[in-house]
Design a protein around this motif. Structure first.
Motif, PDB file in Angstrom:
ATOM      1  N   MET A   1       0.837  -1.204   0.000  1.00  0.00           N
ATOM      2  CA  MET A   1       0.000   0.000   0.000  1.00  0.00           C
ATOM      3  C   MET A   1       0.869   1.251   0.000  1.00  0.00           C
ATOM      4  SD  MET A   1      -3.439   0.783   2.154  1.00  0.00           S
ATOM      5  CE  MET A   1      -4.345  -0.237   0.977  1.00  0.00           C
ATOM      6  N   LYS A   2       0.516   2.182  -0.880  1.00  0.00           N
ATOM      7  CA  LYS A   2       1.261   3.434  -1.036  1.00  0.00           C
ATOM      8  C   LYS A   2       0.455   4.583  -0.448  1.00  0.00           C
ATOM      9  CE  LYS A   2       1.467   5.237  -5.161  1.00  0.00           C
ATOM     10  NZ  LYS A   2       0.663   6.481  -4.936  1.00  0.00           N
ATOM     11  N   THR A   3       1.134   5.434   0.306  1.00  0.00           N
ATOM     12  CA  THR A   3       0.500   6.626   0.849  1.00  0.00           C
ATOM     13  C   THR A   3       1.507   7.767   0.793  1.00  0.00           C
ATOM     14  OG1 THR A   3      -0.733   7.499   2.753  1.00  0.00           O
ATOM     15  CG2 THR A   3       1.155   6.072   3.245  1.00  0.00           C
ATOM     16  N   GLY A   4       1.198   8.884   1.449  1.00  0.00           N
ATOM     17  CA  GLY A   4       2.108  10.022   1.506  1.00  0.00           C
ATOM     18  C   GLY A   4       2.089  10.625   2.893  1.00  0.00           C
ATOM     19  N   ALA A   5       3.160  11.286   3.261  1.00  0.00           N
ATOM     20  CA  ALA A   5       3.258  11.847   4.609  1.00  0.00           C
ATOM     21  C   ALA A   5       2.166  12.867   4.891  1.00  0.00           C
ATOM     22  CB  ALA A   5       4.633  12.487   4.808  1.00  0.00           C
ATOM     23  N   THR A   6       1.675  13.560   3.837  1.00  0.00           N
ATOM     24  CA  THR A   6       0.650  14.575   4.030  1.00  0.00           C
ATOM     25  C   THR A   6      -0.741  13.977   4.225  1.00  0.00           C
ATOM     26  OG1 THR A   6       0.375  14.780   1.633  1.00  0.00           O
ATOM     27  CG2 THR A   6       1.914  16.301   2.712  1.00  0.00           C
ATOM     28  N   GLU A   7      -0.896  12.665   3.987  1.00  0.00           N
ATOM     29  CA  GLU A   7      -2.215  12.047   4.092  1.00  0.00           C
ATOM     30  C   GLU A   7      -2.244  10.786   4.945  1.00  0.00           C
ATOM     31  OE1 GLU A   7      -3.263  10.780   0.096  1.00  0.00           O
ATOM     32  OE2 GLU A   7      -2.099   8.940   0.333  1.00  0.00           O
TER      33      GLU A   7
ATOM     34  N   ASP B   1       6.445   8.673   1.284  1.00  0.00           N
ATOM     35  CA  ASP B   1       7.590   9.514   0.931  1.00  0.00           C
ATOM     36  C   ASP B   1       8.293  10.006   2.190  1.00  0.00           C
ATOM     37  OD1 ASP B   1       5.629  11.339   1.756  1.00  0.00           O
ATOM     38  OD2 ASP B   1       5.100  11.825  -0.310  1.00  0.00           O
ATOM     39  N   MET B   2       8.054   9.285   3.283  1.00  0.00           N
ATOM     40  CA  MET B   2       8.728   9.604   4.540  1.00  0.00           C
ATOM     41  C   MET B   2       8.582   8.404   5.468  1.00  0.00           C
ATOM     42  SD  MET B   2       7.971  12.788   7.108  1.00  0.00           S
ATOM     43  CE  MET B   2       8.934  13.018   8.619  1.00  0.00           C
ATOM     44  N   GLU B   3       9.633   8.094   6.194  1.00  0.00           N
ATOM     45  CA  GLU B   3       9.560   6.991   7.150  1.00  0.00           C
ATOM     46  C   GLU B   3       8.806   7.458   8.400  1.00  0.00           C
ATOM     47  OE1 GLU B   3      12.445   3.501   8.963  1.00  0.00           O
ATOM     48  OE2 GLU B   3      13.325   5.382   8.289  1.00  0.00           O
ATOM     49  N   GLN B   4       7.787   6.691   8.784  1.00  0.00           N
ATOM     50  CA  GLN B   4       6.965   7.042   9.932  1.00  0.00           C
ATOM     51  C   GLN B   4       6.547   5.778  10.684  1.00  0.00           C
ATOM     52  OE1 GLN B   4       4.098   9.365   7.444  1.00  0.00           O
ATOM     53  NE2 GLN B   4       4.381  10.983   8.958  1.00  0.00           N
ATOM     54  N   GLN B   5       6.066   5.982  11.896  1.00  0.00           N
ATOM     55  CA  GLN B   5       5.538   4.889  12.696  1.00  0.00           C
ATOM     56  C   GLN B   5       4.092   5.215  13.039  1.00  0.00           C
ATOM     57  OE1 GLN B   5       7.489   2.247  13.281  1.00  0.00           O
ATOM     58  NE2 GLN B   5       5.946   1.047  14.371  1.00  0.00           N
ATOM     59  N   MET B   6       3.202   4.253  12.849  1.00  0.00           N
ATOM     60  CA  MET B   6       1.792   4.432  13.156  1.00  0.00           C
ATOM     61  C   MET B   6       1.378   3.310  14.106  1.00  0.00           C
ATOM     62  SD  MET B   6      -1.387   4.836  10.487  1.00  0.00           S
ATOM     63  CE  MET B   6      -0.679   6.330   9.796  1.00  0.00           C
TER      64      MET B   6
ATOM     65  N   LEU C   1       5.613  14.602  -6.425  1.00  0.00           N
ATOM     66  CA  LEU C   1       6.558  13.750  -5.717  1.00  0.00           C
ATOM     67  C   LEU C   1       6.150  12.284  -5.788  1.00  0.00           C
ATOM     68  CD1 LEU C   1       9.065  13.657  -3.853  1.00  0.00           C
ATOM     69  CD2 LEU C   1       7.517  13.981  -1.909  1.00  0.00           C
ATOM     70  N   ASP C   2       4.854  12.050  -5.840  1.00  0.00           N
ATOM     71  CA  ASP C   2       4.318  10.692  -5.770  1.00  0.00           C
ATOM     72  C   ASP C   2       4.846   9.778  -6.871  1.00  0.00           C
ATOM     73  OD1 ASP C   2       2.057   8.866  -4.594  1.00  0.00           O
ATOM     74  OD2 ASP C   2       1.718   8.849  -6.759  1.00  0.00           O
ATOM     75  N   LYS C   3       5.038  10.322  -8.061  1.00  0.00           N
ATOM     76  CA  LYS C   3       5.402   9.468  -9.193  1.00  0.00           C
ATOM     77  C   LYS C   3       6.769   8.806  -9.035  1.00  0.00           C
ATOM     78  CE  LYS C   3       6.799  13.616 -11.760  1.00  0.00           C
ATOM     79  NZ  LYS C   3       6.482  14.477 -12.919  1.00  0.00           N
ATOM     80  N   TYR C   4       7.599   9.351  -8.167  1.00  0.00           N
ATOM     81  CA  TYR C   4       8.937   8.768  -7.971  1.00  0.00           C
ATOM     82  C   TYR C   4       8.920   7.577  -7.008  1.00  0.00           C
ATOM     83  CZ  TYR C   4      10.428  13.091 -10.215  1.00  0.00           C
ATOM     84  OH  TYR C   4      10.596  14.133 -11.100  1.00  0.00           O
ATOM     85  N   LYS C   5       7.782   7.280  -6.390  1.00  0.00           N
ATOM     86  CA  LYS C   5       7.719   6.191  -5.406  1.00  0.00           C
ATOM     87  C   LYS C   5       7.548   4.825  -6.051  1.00  0.00           C
ATOM     88  CE  LYS C   5       4.929   9.177  -2.387  1.00  0.00           C
ATOM     89  NZ  LYS C   5       3.575   9.295  -1.812  1.00  0.00           N
ATOM     90  N   PHE C   6       6.928   4.772  -7.225  1.00  0.00           N
ATOM     91  CA  PHE C   6       6.443   3.501  -7.763  1.00  0.00           C
ATOM     92  C   PHE C   6       7.533   2.456  -7.977  1.00  0.00           C
ATOM     93  CE2 PHE C   6       2.872   6.201  -8.377  1.00  0.00           C
ATOM     94  CZ  PHE C   6       1.755   5.401  -8.532  1.00  0.00           C
ATOM     95  N   LEU C   7       8.537   2.787  -8.760  1.00  0.00           N
ATOM     96  CA  LEU C   7       9.580   1.796  -9.051  1.00  0.00           C
ATOM     97  C   LEU C   7      10.454   1.490  -7.836  1.00  0.00           C
ATOM     98  CD1 LEU C   7      10.474   2.796 -12.713  1.00  0.00           C
ATOM     99  CD2 LEU C   7       9.354   0.698 -11.930  1.00  0.00           C
ATOM    100  N   PRO C   8      10.854   2.485  -7.022  1.00  0.00           N
ATOM    101  CA  PRO C   8      11.585   2.144  -5.796  1.00  0.00           C
ATOM    102  C   PRO C   8      10.782   1.229  -4.881  1.00  0.00           C
ATOM    103  CG  PRO C   8      11.767   4.495  -6.239  1.00  0.00           C
ATOM    104  CD  PRO C   8      10.772   3.947  -7.212  1.00  0.00           C
ATOM    105  N   MET C   9       9.475   1.440  -4.836  1.00  0.00           N
ATOM    106  CA  MET C   9       8.603   0.615  -4.014  1.00  0.00           C
ATOM    107  C   MET C   9       8.601  -0.837  -4.512  1.00  0.00           C
ATOM    108  SD  MET C   9       4.679   1.644  -3.112  1.00  0.00           S
ATOM    109  CE  MET C   9       4.067   1.374  -4.774  1.00  0.00           C
TER     110      MET C   9
END
Length: 506
Positions: A89-95, A120-125, A177-185
């Protein structure tokens, strides 16, 4: 030693008292069982344990389809075995903190160790870790490419992201920024969780129907995960096909293994190209085509970019099983999860089931300040001013005047005139003709500013802001549904004898 007479009398009295109490208890016990405090006690116990609630989606119109109460004691009882399948699952730090909690409380709560979350940021939930997909991108590229400005702002934020970044103002920056996540993911997924049969890539506003998904992958798709397979809902940009990321897409373990292990710097190869393309899901398609020689296999409408209120019910959206939906907010995700939990049947969930249970009870003849998404055929006032005010899509769908009947020529004048287009499509003498009903092309309408548009499908839609000037009736949005025509079409369709599984096609 012989007890004195007084002691014997006390002992006898005690025995008689005990026997009397036992007899009294046995006599009164049936009455106590009927006493109202017994029910009160049960109610108090239920309140504190809270395993059963009133089902908030149960209402007149779906009583035969969903349970009246929602038992939350074992929410994963109906959940399928997902062994061999990984959700990414892909998300973003702003959401992330707006969208992910509901996902984790619903479907993902039944996926122990079978998912990864990237952002696009390492976080803990809570106990869940969110990985930074962009951490593997070359630092020089992050400095050079302006799209990474938001990335740096997020990293430098000393407090919560909500306080540093306005998600609305930064929406376009987050999109860039989002488009750069796909292939690294994709690369990190294989390295962190290699060897799975299938990898399902979705976004934080994507809902996955896991029972349908697993049944299809294992029993109905006819696909071998060792083959190179790329599945999704097909979209196009400049005639280049790709799987729409928000709808979700599926990669086989066979193609993921080959793509990642044979290309040691996949991310680096496409980072610069990201500056020239709009979308990361397109970059995925380009990489799969260039390195693996495969293109998306169309799996729509099962993998779908709509949600219950915007699905175009009707032809192509009825007996088909549903695998994913998109643009689901937190409340909608929770509602559909609750629906899956409280269905009265465990048969394959088809698109018509969403309509019958969640949408049909809310349908009515018309709604003011509402947009039901009607846009297949449009009728616009021929006055130059009205033509200029109409949006480009409506003008593109405008019916030619010499092809209109008398009712259609008057449709732009008012919501009432617009409604007549659907009402008169099939003459009264043909109302009982099943074939005519199945061929119906007008189920609903939308009227706004001398523009009438109709739709060959039926959907609920969403509210529109009320005009500031109540007297300016011309600019209000009015939507209506020809309920008789919808009912006649459904009756003509009859029951879905078998789910219409989609065979993925190139």
């Amino acid at each position: 030693m012989i007890a004195p007479p007084s002691s014997r009398r006390l002992r006898i009295f005690g025995v008689v008292t005990i026997i009397t109490l036992i007899a009294t208890f046995l006599h009164l016990r049936p009455q106590w069982q009927q006493f109202e405090y017994r029910d009160y006690y049960k109610g108090v116990t239920s309140y504190f344990s809270r395993p059963v609630y009133d089902n908030t989606i149960y209402n007149p119109g779906n009583e035969q389809l969903v349970q009246k109460q929602y038992n939350t004691s074992n929410t994963c009882a109906r959940f399928p075995d997902t062994d061999g399948v990984l959700l990414v699952m892909k998300t973003g730090a702003t959401e992330a903190f707006d969208r992910m909690p509901t996902q984790l409380l619903t479907t993902m709560s039944c996926l122990p160790d079978n998912f990864l979350i990237f952002s696009d940021m390492e976080q803990q939930m809570g106990p869940y870790h969110i990985y930074d997909a962009l951490s593997v991108i070359d630092e020089a590229d992050k400095v050079r490419i302006a799209d990474f400005d938001l990335y740096r702002t997020q990293q430098e934020c000393a407090v919560s992201q909500k306080l540093c970044i306005d998600a609305k103002d930064q929406r376009q920056s987050a999109w860039n920024l989002d488009k750069y996540k796909f292939l690294p993911m994709i690369e990190q997924t294989w390295r962190m969780r290699p060897g799975r049969d299938w990898y399902i890539f979705a976004e934080a506003d994507t809902y996955v129907f896991w029972a349908n998904m697993m049944h299809w992958l294992r029993k109905k798709s006819g696909l071998n995960p060792r083959d190179k397979i790329y599945l999704g809902s097909r979209s196009f940009i400049s005639n280049r096909p790709f799987a729409h990321g928000g709808s979700g897409y599926i990669l086989s373990g066979g193609v993921l293994k080959h793509l990642v292990e044979k290309n040691t710097n996949l991310t680096g190869q496409y980072t610069d190209q990201g500056t020239r393309e709009c979308c990361g899901d397109l970059l995925v398609a380009l990489a799969l085509d260039e390195h693996e020689g495969i293109k998306i296999r169309q799996t729509w409408p099962m993998i779908n970019g709509e949600k219950p209120t915007t699905l175009p019910y009707g032809r192509d959206h009825w007996c088909e099983p549903i695998l994913t939906m998109h643009h689901m907010n937190a409340e909608e995700i929770s509602m559909v999860w609750q629906f899956e939990q409280t269905r009265k049947t465990d048969r394959i969930l088809m698109i018509r089931d969403l309509y019958d249970s969640l949408i049909a009870p809310k349908m009515q003849e018309f709604r003011e300040n509402w947009d039901n998404g009607s846009d297949d055929v449009c009728y616009i006032n021929r006055d130059p001013g009205a033509q200029e005010r109409a949006d480009g899509h409506a003008k593109d769908r405008q019916k030619k005047e010499d092809e209109m009947n008398d009712v259609e020529k008057e449709a732009w004048k008012s919501p009432e005139n617009c409604a007549k287009v659907c009402e008169t499509e099939i003459p009264d003498e043909d109302s009982g003709n099943k074939e005519k009903q199945l061929d119906r092309n007008c189920f609903q309408y939308r009227w706004h500013d001398e523009v009438c548009c109709t739709s060959k499908s039926f959907k609920l839609g969403e509210p529109k802001p009320k005009p500031k000037d109540d007297e300016d009736q011309k600019v209000r949005w009015t939507s209506g549904w020809y309920l008789k025509g919808i009912h006649d079409w459904i009756e003509a369709m009859g029951e879905c004898k078998e789910p219409a599984w989609k065979i993925p096609e190139l």
